[in-house]
Design a protein around this motif. Structure first.
Motif, PDB file in Angstrom:
ATOM      1  N   THR A   1       0.861  -1.178   0.000  1.00 12.88           N
ATOM      2  CA  THR A   1       0.000   0.000   0.000  1.00 12.88           C
ATOM      3  C   THR A   1       0.897   1.227   0.000  1.00 12.88           C
ATOM      4  OG1 THR A   1      -1.843  -1.071   1.084  1.00 12.88           O
ATOM      5  CG2 THR A   1      -1.595   1.288   1.487  1.00 12.88           C
TER       6      THR A   1
ATOM      7  N   ASN B   1       6.833 -15.350   2.968  1.00 13.39           N
ATOM      8  CA  ASN B   1       7.057 -13.901   3.066  1.00 13.39           C
ATOM      9  C   ASN B   1       7.457 -13.531   4.489  1.00 13.39           C
ATOM     10  OD1 ASN B   1       5.255 -11.150   3.910  1.00 13.39           O
ATOM     11  ND2 ASN B   1       6.593 -10.932   2.144  1.00 13.39           N
TER      12      ASN B   1
ATOM     13  N   GLY C   1      10.623 -10.627   5.842  1.00 13.58           N
ATOM     14  CA  GLY C   1      12.005 -10.458   6.241  1.00 13.58           C
ATOM     15  C   GLY C   1      13.017 -11.267   5.453  1.00 13.58           C
TER      16      GLY C   1
ATOM     17  N   THR D   1       9.196  -4.761   1.531  1.00 17.63           N
ATOM     18  CA  THR D   1      10.057  -3.593   1.747  1.00 17.63           C
ATOM     19  C   THR D   1      11.212  -3.505   0.742  1.00 17.63           C
ATOM     20  OG1 THR D   1       9.576  -4.104   4.059  1.00 17.63           O
ATOM     21  CG2 THR D   1      11.046  -2.247   3.640  1.00 17.63           C
TER      22      THR D   1
HETATM   23  C1  LIG Z   1       4.497   0.140   3.042  1.00 16.63           C
HETATM   24  C2  LIG Z   1       3.886  -1.229   3.159  1.00 16.63           C
HETATM   25  C3  LIG Z   1       2.608  -1.442   2.659  1.00 16.63           C
HETATM   26  C4  LIG Z   1       2.036  -2.718   2.705  1.00 16.63           C
HETATM   27  N1  LIG Z   1       0.803  -2.933   2.140  1.00 16.63           N
HETATM   28  C5  LIG Z   1       0.300  -4.185   2.081  1.00 16.63           C
HETATM   29  C6  LIG Z   1      -0.889  -4.470   1.374  1.00 16.63           C
HETATM   30  O1  LIG Z   1      -1.522  -3.601   0.771  1.00 16.63           O
HETATM   31  N2  LIG Z   1      -1.323  -5.753   1.345  1.00 16.63           N
HETATM   32  C7  LIG Z   1      -0.633  -6.772   1.972  1.00 16.63           C
HETATM   33  O2  LIG Z   1      -1.058  -7.929   1.920  1.00 16.63           O
HETATM   34  N3  LIG Z   1       0.498  -6.524   2.638  1.00 16.63           N
HETATM   35  C8  LIG Z   1       0.993  -5.281   2.683  1.00 16.63           C
HETATM   36  N4  LIG Z   1       2.195  -5.058   3.302  1.00 16.63           N
HETATM   37  C9  LIG Z   1       2.935  -6.207   3.828  1.00 16.63           C
HETATM   38  C10 LIG Z   1       3.904  -6.723   2.751  1.00 16.63           C
HETATM   39  O3  LIG Z   1       3.212  -7.219   1.630  1.00 16.63           O
HETATM   40  C11 LIG Z   1       4.777  -7.856   3.316  1.00 16.63           C
HETATM   41  O4  LIG Z   1       3.929  -8.906   3.744  1.00 16.63           O
HETATM   42  C12 LIG Z   1       5.633  -7.361   4.481  1.00 16.63           C
HETATM   43  O5  LIG Z   1       6.242  -6.129   4.168  1.00 16.63           O
HETATM   44  C13 LIG Z   1       6.693  -8.369   4.848  1.00 16.63           C
HETATM   45  O6  LIG Z   1       7.576  -8.600   3.769  1.00 16.63           O
HETATM   46  P1  LIG Z   1       9.045  -7.920   3.742  1.00 16.63           P
HETATM   47  O7  LIG Z   1       9.705  -8.316   5.031  1.00 16.63           O
HETATM   48  O8  LIG Z   1       9.712  -8.461   2.533  1.00 16.63           O
HETATM   49  O9  LIG Z   1       8.845  -6.431   3.693  1.00 16.63           O
HETATM   50  C14 LIG Z   1       2.758  -3.781   3.304  1.00 16.63           C
HETATM   51  C15 LIG Z   1       4.030  -3.548   3.819  1.00 16.63           C
HETATM   52  C16 LIG Z   1       4.607  -2.301   3.744  1.00 16.63           C
HETATM   53  C17 LIG Z   1       6.000  -2.093   4.277  1.00 16.63           C
END
Ligand SMILES: Cc1cc2nc3c(=O)[nH]c(=O)nc-3n(C[C@H](O)[C@H](O)[C@H](O)COP(=O)(O)O)c2cc1C
Length: 380
Positions: free
Chosen positions: A29, A303, A305, A327
Motif C-alpha cells: 500500500t 514472506n 524479512g 520492503t
Molecule cells: C508500506 C507497506 C505497505 C504494505 N501494504 C500491504 C498491502 O496492501 N497488502 C498486503 O497484503 N500486505 C501489505 N504489506 C505487507 C507486505 O506485503 C509484506 O507482507 C511485508 O512487508 C513483509 O515482507 P518484507 O519483510 O519483505 O517487507 C505492506 C508492507 C509495507 C511495508
C-alpha cells in the motif's frame, strides 16, 4: 552468494503462467491514488512498470467496494474509472515483460466513520478491533463497529466476485485474496472479533466459512491457478486484538486441508514478525514454514524479512516454492538484477511510504552494474 546457482532466479510455472523468476513483489500500500475516485494513476503505472522484472507483482491491497475502505488514497476496483486506471497499470507491466495479480481487500471493522459520512464501519461482531485507521485527518482509533447482517455478508461475497471480474477486465493475470492481518477475513477467523452465533461464527468451520464462499464465487470468474490467498496466521503487535489464539493452529489446519482441494495459484504465508515463545502458537517458532508446507500440498509462497540468502535457502531446501519481498521492492525497483549480480540494496525513506507523489515512489534509482558481480555504485 557469488557464483552460486540461485533458485530465486529460476523460472517457475503456475498453471499456464510462466514466472520468469521466483522473486515475487509483495503487495505494498503506497497511498498514491490521490483523487476522490480512488482511481489508479499514470504515476502508479510507472511505479509498477519499474518493478516488472519480478517474476510476479502483487498489486497493493485494493478495495472491492466502497464499504470495504479504511485507509487513505488506496485505490479501488469497483468503478468503471478504477478499471480504466488499472488498465494503465497492467498494460505498463505487461509491456515491460511482467505479470501482475490484483490483491482484493476489505478492511471490515478496522475502519473509521470518516470514510462513511459518519456511519460506523461494519465487522463480524460489534467488537472494537482496537487498531488504527489512516483517515484523511491522520491516524484515528477504530470505533466499535456495527455487526454485519447475513445479507451484508452475502453482498460482501458478491462484491469480491464483481471485483474479481473487474480485475479480469482490467487486464490482471490473476487475483490474490487479501486475508492478511488487519483485514475483514482475519476478523472473522479470530475468537476475539467474531462472537457471532449464526453460520459465520462459533466453530472453526463457521468462522472460516467466508473464505470458501469468497473463493467459490471467484472461481466462477477465474481459473483456480489464477487465484491465490495471503494469510498472516501469527499477527502480533500493532494489529489490535486480532492476534493468534488457542484455535489458530487448528483453524489453519482446517483451512489448509480444504484449500488442498482448490489447486490455487499459491498459498501466500507471512512469517512471524516476533518471537512466538509464550504465545498460543509457540510450537511454530522453529518450524514455521515447514508446518504450513506439511499441511498444504499446493504451491507455497513464503514472506517476511527474507533476504537474497534466506530466500535462496528456503527455496533450495524445498520448504517454499516462491518468496515474496515487500520492503526491498520499495527502494530497489531492480531487485531481481541486484540479486543476480549480488549488488547492494538501497534503503527506504519511511517518510514517503504511504502518501505523497513521485518522491520516494518512482524516483528510487536502479543500481549501476559495472560488470563486477560483487560491487556496484548507486546511480544518483
Ligand atoms: C508500506 C507497506 C505497505 C504494505 N501494504 C500491504 C498491502 O496492501 N497488502 C498486503 O497484503 N500486505 C501489505 N504489506 C505487507 C507486505 O506485503 C509484506 O507482507 C511485508 O512487508 C513483509 O515482507 P518484507 O519483510 O519483505 O517487507 C505492506 C508492507 C509495507 C511495508
Amino acid at each position: 552468494m557469488k557464483n552460486i546457482v540461485q533458485p530465486l532466479l529460476e523460472d517457475y510455472q503456475i498453471g499456464d503462467l510462466k514466472l520468469k523468476n521466483r522473486v515475487v513483489m509483495a503487495s505494498l500500500t503506497r497511498g498514491r491514488a490521490t483523487n476522490a475516485g480512488l482511481v489508479p494513476t499514470p504515476l502508479m503505472a510507472r511505479y509498477y512498470a519499474q518493478r516488472a522484472s519480478a517474476g510476479l507483482i502483487l498489486s497493493e491491497g485494493t478495495w472491492v467496494s466502497a464499504k470495504s475502505i479504511g485507509f487513505i488514497h488506496v485505490p479501488g476496483i469497483y468503478t468503471a474509472e478504477q478499471i480504466e486506471g488499472w488498465k494503465l497499470v497492467t498494460k505498463a507491466v505487461h509491456d515491460n515483460g511482467g505479470l501482475i495479480f490484483s490483491q482484493l481487500g476489505h478492511i471490515g471493522a478496522a475502519s473509521h466513520p470518516d470514510f462513511f459520512d459518519g456511519e460506523l464501519p461494519a465487522g463480524p461482531s460489534a467488537i472494537n478491533p482496537r487498531t488504527h485507521s489512516f483517515t484523511p485527518q491522520g491516524f484515528k482509533e477504530t470505533p466499535t463497529p456495527r455487526e454485519l447482517t447475513v445479507a451484508e455478508i452475502k453482498q460482501t461475497i458478491q462484491d469480491y466476485k464483481q471485483a474479481a471480474k473487474n480485475a479480469k477486465e482490467a487486464g490482471f493475470d490473476g487475483v490474490e485474496i487479501h486475508a492478511q492481518m488487519g483485514m475483514l477475513i482475519p476478523q472473522f477467523l479470530s475468537l476475539a472479533t467474531n462472537h457471532r452465533t449464526d453460520d459465520y461464527g462459533g466453530s472453526i468451520e463457521n468462522r472460516a466459512r467466508i473464505i470458501f464462499e469468497i473463493l467459490d464465487v471467484i472461481l466462477e470468474v477465474w481459473n483456480s491457478t489464477r487465484v491465490a490467498i495471503k494469510f498472516t496466521p501469527v499477527a502480533y503487535s500493532h494489529v489490535g486484538i486480532v492476534t493468534p489464539d488457542e484455535e489458530t493452529i487448528p483453524m489453519f489446519q482446517y483451512i489448509l486441508k480444504k484449500l488442498n482441494h482448490y489447486n490455487l495459484a499459491y498459498l501466500h504465508i507471512v512469517g512471524p514478525a516476533e518471537d512466538l515463545t509464550g504465545t498460543p502458537v509457540e510450537v511454530l517458532q522453529d518450524n514455521y514454514f515447514s508446518h504450513f508446507r506439511h499441511h498444504y500440498s499446493g504451491r507455497l509462497m513464503a514472506n517476511l524479512g527474507f533476504t537474497q540468502e534466506s530466500a535462496n535457502a528456503i527455496l533450495k531446501e524445498g520448504t517454499a516454492d516462491l518468496v515474496s519481498f515487500g520492503t526491498p521492492f520499495i527502494a530497489n525497483p531492480d531487485l531481481v538484477m541486484r540479486f543476480k549480480y549480488n549488488l547492494p540494496l538501497s534503503e527506504i525513506n519511511r517518510d514517503t511510504l504511504y502518501t505523497g507523489d513521485e518522491n520516494g515512489y518512482t524516483d528510487y534509482p536502479e543500481a549501476v552494474y559495472n560488470g563486477n558481480s560483487s560491487q556496484s555504485e548507486e546511480a544518483n
